[in-house]
Design an enzyme around this catalytic site. Sequence first.
Site, PDB file in Angstrom:
ATOM      1  N   ASP A 122     -10.274   1.478   6.065  1.00  0.00           N
ATOM      2  CA  ASP A 122     -10.308   0.026   6.289  1.00  0.00           C
ATOM      3  C   ASP A 122     -11.543  -0.615   5.657  1.00  0.00           C
ATOM      4  OD1 ASP A 122      -8.265  -1.358   7.631  1.00  0.00           O
ATOM      5  OD2 ASP A 122      -8.753  -0.380   9.532  1.00  0.00           O
ATOM      6  N   LYS A 173       2.868   0.008   7.987  1.00  0.00           N
ATOM      7  CA  LYS A 173       1.958   0.960   7.342  1.00  0.00           C
ATOM      8  C   LYS A 173       2.567   2.354   7.357  1.00  0.00           C
ATOM      9  CE  LYS A 173      -2.060  -1.848   8.548  1.00  0.00           C
ATOM     10  NZ  LYS A 173      -3.207  -2.088   9.451  1.00  0.00           N
ATOM     11  N   GLN A 209      -6.244   0.254  14.436  1.00  0.00           N
ATOM     12  CA  GLN A 209      -5.693  -1.100  14.316  1.00  0.00           C
ATOM     13  C   GLN A 209      -6.478  -2.068  15.212  1.00  0.00           C
ATOM     14  OE1 GLN A 209      -3.365  -1.966  12.134  1.00  0.00           O
ATOM     15  NE2 GLN A 209      -3.238  -4.086  12.787  1.00  0.00           N
TER      16      GLN A 209
END
Length: 289
Positions: A124, A57, A101
């Site tokens: 997200d 990422k 994460q």
Amino acid sequence: MEKTVSIILDGRALSERLRSQISDEIRHYLSKGLRPPTLAVVLVGDDPASQVYVGNKERACQKVGIRSLVYRLPYNTTHEELLELIAQLNADEETDGILVQLPLPPHIKQQEVIIAISPKKDVDGFHPENMGRLVARMEDGFIPCTPLGIDLLLKHYGIEVKGKDVVIVGAGFIVGRPLSLLMLWRDATVSVCHIHTKDISQYTKRADILISATGVPGLIKPSMVKEGSVVVDVGISRVGDRIVGDVDFEGVKEKTYAITPVPGGVGPMTVTALLMNALKAYKIRMGLT
Ligand code: GUN
């Protein structure tokens, strides 16, 4: 009769195109004197797979001109310390997106962390407010990255979802559940199989579009797939020194109209969708939409 060859849904090639468009758009904003889009990525602990994903990422952001700030916190970070960092990032004027994460260490309450992220910075799309927007078919929310990446891949290859039987194997929070909502939004007839489903092949055999997101290598065998269907493999597992998906690719591709490879299918599309969400968060904050 000669058999037609299955189309390979090339997530790497499509990602390259989309990322180049994102990069052009960001360059345009910078040329006007605006600051770059900024994404904060939080990684707690040293899970090897998470480290690889976060590294991917970070590199992808850099390449398109998104500033990424990675907060690597030790495994023993407390729940309160993590919430404190999120509060700071929520308040920070220059932070457009926040990604924590997953999975988090077991002493941290994941659901509370997700709810603590400002829905406007939730790239997200895991905050209940954004999940709610997905249910309500509201365009201004953030759609979780893997479902969004799959949607873009199907669209690019002209694969119609409307009215099709879409079968999703795996009902996880990150992929299966939000993907089922997105496919419903696209007017598919959706079935979701999970660990308690009695006989998954009864469902998979009927699928026009079969999407597997379980992380069980080789789960989807040729006998479970309908002739002429589309198969999307979300699985990423390490077997020896190889990365493999949920689908027995060599066998299954003999039956499909189109299929995603692993690696090079859904994986890069997930990262591309994150870049798109980060750019969207930036544009909303900067009043560019
Ligand atoms: N872990 C595995 N996939 C994801 C994802 O899409 N987002 C986050 N935050 N964590 C993940």
